[in-house]
Design an enzyme around this catalytic site. Structure first.
Site, short mmCIF file in Angstrom:
data_model
loop_
_atom_site.label_atom_id
_atom_site.label_comp_id
_atom_site.label_asym_id
_atom_site.label_seq_id
_atom_site.Cartn_x
_atom_site.Cartn_y
_atom_site.Cartn_z
N TYR A 231 -3.36 -6.22 13.76
CA TYR A 231 -4.10 -5.86 12.69
C TYR A 231 -5.08 -7.01 12.19
O TYR A 231 -5.02 -8.06 11.80
CB TYR A 231 -3.03 -5.84 11.65
CG TYR A 231 -2.02 -4.63 11.92
CD1 TYR A 231 -2.19 -3.78 12.77
CD2 TYR A 231 -0.87 -4.94 11.30
CE1 TYR A 231 -1.41 -2.85 13.17
CE2 TYR A 231 0.09 -3.60 11.30
CZ TYR A 231 -0.06 -2.79 12.43
OH TYR A 231 0.77 -1.83 12.62
N LYS B 198 2.09 1.59 3.56
CA LYS B 198 1.06 0.50 3.22
C LYS B 198 0.24 0.68 1.90
O LYS B 198 -0.27 1.93 1.74
CB LYS B 198 0.07 0.23 4.33
CG LYS B 198 -1.21 -0.48 3.86
CD LYS B 198 -2.39 0.21 3.60
CE LYS B 198 -3.59 -0.72 3.09
NZ LYS B 198 -4.74 0.32 2.67
N SER B 199 0.25 -0.19 1.11
CA SER B 199 -0.71 -0.04 -0.03
C SER B 199 -1.23 -1.36 -0.56
O SER B 199 -0.61 -2.21 -0.54
CB SER B 199 0.00 0.64 -1.48
OG SER B 199 -0.99 0.76 -2.58
N ARG C 144 0.58 1.02 -7.02
CA ARG C 144 1.04 2.00 -5.91
C ARG C 144 2.27 1.31 -5.20
O ARG C 144 3.13 1.98 -4.93
CB ARG C 144 -0.02 2.40 -4.86
CG ARG C 144 -1.07 3.25 -5.47
CD ARG C 144 -2.09 3.77 -4.44
NE ARG C 144 -3.13 4.71 -4.92
CZ ARG C 144 -4.18 4.97 -4.26
NH1 ARG C 144 -4.49 4.33 -2.96
NH2 ARG C 144 -5.09 5.72 -4.69
N ASN D 231 5.50 3.06 -4.79
CA ASN D 231 6.27 3.46 -3.36
C ASN D 231 7.60 3.10 -3.56
O ASN D 231 8.50 3.87 -2.95
CB ASN D 231 5.34 2.86 -2.20
CG ASN D 231 4.06 3.45 -2.44
OD1 ASN D 231 3.79 4.70 -2.75
ND2 ASN D 231 3.21 2.88 -1.51
N ILE E 171 7.68 2.37 6.13
CA ILE E 171 6.91 1.34 5.74
C ILE E 171 5.55 1.46 5.26
O ILE E 171 4.56 1.42 5.91
CB ILE E 171 6.76 0.27 6.79
CG1 ILE E 171 6.70 0.99 8.29
CG2 ILE E 171 8.12 -0.61 6.91
CD1 ILE E 171 6.12 0.22 9.29
P1 NDP Z 1 0.67 5.19 5.18
O1 NDP Z 1 0.95 6.48 5.83
O2 NDP Z 1 1.47 4.01 4.85
O3 NDP Z 1 -0.70 5.39 4.26
C1 NDP Z 1 -1.38 4.30 3.92
C2 NDP Z 1 -2.62 5.12 2.91
O4 NDP Z 1 -1.78 5.65 1.81
C3 NDP Z 1 -3.63 3.99 2.10
O5 NDP Z 1 -4.85 4.59 2.38
C4 NDP Z 1 -3.12 3.76 1.03
O6 NDP Z 1 -3.96 3.46 0.28
C5 NDP Z 1 -2.41 4.99 0.45
N1 NDP Z 1 -1.15 4.88 -0.17
C6 NDP Z 1 -0.38 4.21 -0.03
N2 NDP Z 1 0.58 4.54 -1.38
C7 NDP Z 1 -0.11 5.47 -2.16
C8 NDP Z 1 0.30 5.99 -3.32
N3 NDP Z 1 1.52 5.80 -3.90
N4 NDP Z 1 -0.49 6.86 -3.83
C9 NDP Z 1 -1.74 7.28 -3.09
N5 NDP Z 1 -2.01 6.81 -1.94
C10 NDP Z 1 -0.91 5.67 -1.41
O7 NDP Z 1 -0.27 4.75 6.75
P2 NDP Z 1 -0.23 3.48 7.62
O8 NDP Z 1 -0.80 3.80 8.74
O9 NDP Z 1 -0.83 2.30 6.89
O10 NDP Z 1 1.14 3.00 7.89
C11 NDP Z 1 2.12 2.32 7.25
C12 NDP Z 1 2.16 0.93 8.18
O11 NDP Z 1 2.77 1.39 9.51
C13 NDP Z 1 1.04 0.40 8.71
O12 NDP Z 1 0.44 -0.24 7.71
C14 NDP Z 1 1.54 -0.65 9.71
O13 NDP Z 1 2.22 -1.61 9.20
C15 NDP Z 1 2.60 0.50 10.38
N6 NDP Z 1 2.12 1.32 11.62
C16 NDP Z 1 2.63 0.76 12.76
C17 NDP Z 1 1.96 1.35 13.79
C18 NDP Z 1 2.72 1.07 15.18
O14 NDP Z 1 1.81 1.37 16.38
N7 NDP Z 1 3.56 0.32 15.40
C19 NDP Z 1 0.81 2.68 13.89
C20 NDP Z 1 0.53 2.63 12.40
C21 NDP Z 1 1.15 2.02 11.34
P3 NDP Z 1 -4.02 1.99 -0.93
O15 NDP Z 1 -3.76 1.02 0.26
O16 NDP Z 1 -5.64 1.93 -1.39
O17 NDP Z 1 -2.87 2.28 -1.64
#
Ligand code: NDP
Length: 276
Positions: free
Chosen positions: A55, A234-235, A240, A244, A232
């Site tokens: 990352y 991400k925000s 948020r 969450n 898990i």
């Molecule tokens: P998520 O499904 O967690 O979505 C993240 C998105 O949702 C961001 O744009 C965030 O915006 C938004 N968001 C978060 N909370 C809220 C809320 N309460 N209301 C509205 N929007 C919200 O996606 P990720 O792909 O980031 O997955 C989570 C984590 O999983 C990753 O960050 C990583 O650590 C892990 N991961 C692991 C992978 C692997 O291959 N092992 C692959 C992909 C992810 P904002 O930040 O602006 O709130």
């Protein structure tokens, strides 16, 4: 608000909601807000923070390091090694580098990010020696399908995989397989909010309204509904992150779950593991 916990095979207890960090660290101007968001999530009980050397090429680990520094003992970081770094010496040096960037002596969990070209037995030997040295608490895997999991010579503590209502393939074979281990291998659900793509979905909005909740909260309550999945989200936004964590208090009804099943059907056949 208390986030329910589940047990890992190493005996550790883990909150069912943690924090993701993909794309965190990419924009230096966003760093203070990202740190505030991670700390808000930790204060709200999401003490397991998922990161990876991939990352931002270490930028995410650096933000996580600063966020957890004041209360390192309350936080359980999870780091990941890239498959091309995963031959024994590469695993060791990748872990040492991650620890340095994170500013910590050890991480609770170290994962192989996805199956790679190197013999898995050698990567696991390297994980075990990192454990013996106290640099990691336990090891696990990510993006392992049933075939990959069956080929492992020892059971991982978790398998981190893509899971949300629009990505349910793992319910057919992978989750039942993980549940059949003694002790079971919990899944760590990544992209539980489908990276925002489901937030405007009409059904999810109506369920959310009924609970006085947000769609993101409904998605998180759905992901952890079985009691053996860790989500898990991400925000990078403090409010948020708190929102969450509060999703743990939402109890979806049988009607909610049936309505979600009707629109996002559970799999009836094996399908290739989806990845992002
Ligand atoms: P998520 O499904 O967690 O979505 C993240 C998105 O949702 C961001 O744009 C965030 O915006 C938004 N968001 C978060 N909370 C809220 C809320 N309460 N209301 C509205 N929007 C919200 O996606 P990720 O792909 O980031 O997955 C989570 C984590 O999983 C990753 O960050 C990583 O650590 C892990 N991961 C692991 C992978 C692997 O291959 N092992 C692959 C992909 C992810 P904002 O930040 O602006 O709130």
């Amino acid at each position: 608000m208390t986030i329910p916990e589940l047990s890992l095979s190493d005996g550790s207890r883990v909150p069912a909601l943690g924090e993701g960090t993909w794309h965190i660290g990419n924009d230096p101007d966003a760093r203070p807000k990202e740190i505030a968001a991670l700390r808000a999530g930790i204060d709200a009980g999401m003490t397991r923070i998922d990161t990876a050397e991939m990352y931002g090429d270490g930028a995410s680990e650096s933000v996580v390091g600063e966020a957890i520094a004041p209360g390192r003992e309350q936080v359980d970081p999870v780091a990941k090694v890239l498959p091309h770094d995963a031959p024994p010496s590469g695993t060791t040096s990748a872990c040492e580098e991650s620890l340095e960037v994170l500013g910590t002596d050890w991480v609770d969990l170290y994962l192989l990010h996805w199956p790679g070209p190197h013999p898995i037995e050698e990567t696991i030997e390297a994980f075990e020696s990192l454990k013996d040295r106290g640099l990691i608490g336990a090891w696990g895997v990510s993006n392992f399908d049933p075939y990959d999991l069956a080929a492992l010579p020892a059971a991982p503590v978790v398998n981190q995989v893509l899971y949300n209502p629009s990505r349910r393939g793992i319910e057919f074979d992978l989750l039942p397989m993980q549940r059949a281990y003694t002790p079971p291998i919990p899944a760590m659900a990544y992209s539980p909010i489908e990276q925002g793509r489901l937030l405007d979905h009409a059904l999810l909005r109506s369920i959310a309204e009924h609970h006085g909740a947000s769609v993101a909260q409904v998605l998180l309550a759905w992901a952890i509904r079985s009691g053996d999945v860790i989500a898990i989200p991400k925000s990078a936004d403090p409010a948020r992150a708190v929102e969450n964590a509060a999703s743990a208090s939402i109890a979806l009804t049988a009607e909610d779950l049936a309505a979600i099943d009707a629109v996002f059907p559970a799999p009836t056949t094996a399908m290739p593991l989806e990845v992002l």
